[in-house]
Design a protein around this motif. Structure first.
Motif, mmCIF file in Angstrom:
data_model
loop_
_atom_site.group_PDB
_atom_site.id
_atom_site.type_symbol
_atom_site.label_atom_id
_atom_site.label_comp_id
_atom_site.label_asym_id
_atom_site.label_seq_id
_atom_site.Cartn_x
_atom_site.Cartn_y
_atom_site.Cartn_z
ATOM 1 N N ARG A 31 37.094 36.261 44.736
ATOM 2 C CA ARG A 31 35.643 36.565 44.721
ATOM 3 C C ARG A 31 34.843 35.288 44.958
ATOM 4 O O ARG A 31 33.992 35.202 45.817
ATOM 5 N N GLU A 32 35.189 34.241 44.190
ATOM 6 C CA GLU A 32 34.409 33.000 44.252
ATOM 7 C C GLU A 32 34.697 32.190 45.514
ATOM 8 O O GLU A 32 33.785 31.773 46.222
ATOM 9 N N ASN A 33 35.996 31.979 45.790
ATOM 10 C CA ASN A 33 36.382 30.986 46.809
ATOM 11 C C ASN A 33 36.588 31.553 48.204
ATOM 12 O O ASN A 33 36.682 30.782 49.155
ATOM 13 N N ILE A 34 36.649 32.886 48.308
ATOM 14 C CA ILE A 34 36.839 33.478 49.641
ATOM 15 C C ILE A 34 35.620 34.310 50.016
ATOM 16 O O ILE A 34 34.943 34.032 51.013
ATOM 17 N N VAL A 35 35.260 35.304 49.179
ATOM 18 C CA VAL A 35 34.175 36.220 49.535
ATOM 19 C C VAL A 35 32.810 35.552 49.401
ATOM 20 O O VAL A 35 32.063 35.445 50.378
ATOM 21 N N ASN A 36 32.489 35.040 48.212
ATOM 22 C CA ASN A 36 31.141 34.461 48.008
ATOM 23 C C ASN A 36 30.951 33.183 48.819
ATOM 24 O O ASN A 36 29.939 32.996 49.490
#
Ligand SMILES: Nc1ccn([C@@H]2O[C@H](COP(=O)(O)OP(=O)(O)OP(=O)(O)O)[C@@H](O)[C@H]2O)c(=O)n1
Ligand SMILES: C[C@](O)(CO)[C@H](O)COP(=O)(O)O
Length: 217
Positions: A61-66
């Motif tokens: 969630r943090e390091n790829i999507v957001n």
């Protein structure tokens, strides 16, 4: 609504890196980022369902999507086998009428394959990209060849695999009720007696599986 289900919940055992191979980098970008970019940038894809393992959910969630601004992307938790992960993705789409199911480990797909997949799913109900095999294929038992298959009829099946939503959902539910295990999703549709359209893939559309694949283009 056209949904892309990107399966990324595997362990990458054959790659042997000790972590999810989709987080390995090619030209400075994670493999999964290279894959997701293709669907994020397609004006035909309405949503991306990214299927990851529970222990990697926060990281993705943090390091790829957001971090990469993949605003079409929703994260869901996958399962033990690829088939379970696909089903989890199917159950979390938002009223899709067409779904594309794609390996996160295939970053070299192009816009043409996405567009052809959508068109073929609309026309035929089920389709997969594939390429004619170039090697001679044999059936082997106990270390000996028992049959050489007619090469002109053999294709190497890739992803995206594309479907009318109701058909692929029914196929997965039938598989669960009958303990059918498959290595791809078109096989489940065939088990229901439906034909699968073969559409043009690319020899560049490799699945990053072992360490040698990291340097292939
Ligand atoms: N339980 C699983 C297994 C696989 N995959 C995904 O399905 C794709 C194709 O699977 P494969 O290349 O076999 O990946 P791994 O299962 O990670 O590889 P290995 O079999 O070497 O562990 C990959 O993008 C992988 O992340 C998944 O979402 N859920
Ligand atoms: C779905 C697939 O990519 C079609 O070739 C392939 O079957 C996936 O196999 P894996 O062992 O789950 O990587």
């Amino acid at each position: 609504m056209i949904s892309a289900i990107i399966v990324a919940a595997g362990k990458g055992k054959r790659m042997g890196l000790g972590f999810n191979k989709l987080l390995a980098k090619i030209d400075g970008k994670e493999i999964i980022v290279l894959t997701l970019e293709k669907f994020q940038n397609s004006n035909l894809i309405d949503e991306i369902i990214l299927v990851v393992s529970e222990d990697e959910l926060d990281y993705f969630r943090e390091n790829i999507v957001n971090k990469n601004g993949f605003d079409k992307c929703r994260l869901v938790i996958g399962g033990k086998e690829r088939q379970n992960s696909v089903y989890s993705g199917l159950k979390n789409t938002s009223n899709a009428d067409i779904v594309l199911i794609h390996d996160g480990a295939r970053p070299y797909i192009d816009e043409g394959m996405i567009n052809r997949s959508i068109e073929a799913a609309r026309e035929y109900g089920a389709a997969t990209v594939a390429v004619p095999v170039v090697d001679t294929i044999k059936v082997v038992e106990n270390g000996f060849s028992v049959e050489t298959l007619e090469r002109s009829k053999l294709y190497s099946v890739q992803t995206p695999q594309s479907f009318k939503y109701d058909l692929i959902l029914k196929a997965h539910q039938f598989a669960m009720e009958n303990n059918i295990v498959a290595t791809d999703d078109t096989m489940l549709v065939e088990k229901l007696g439906y034909m699968v359209r073969i559409i043009e893939g690319s020899y560049a559309n490799i699945k990053i599986t072992t360490i040698n694949d990291l340097n292939k283009r």
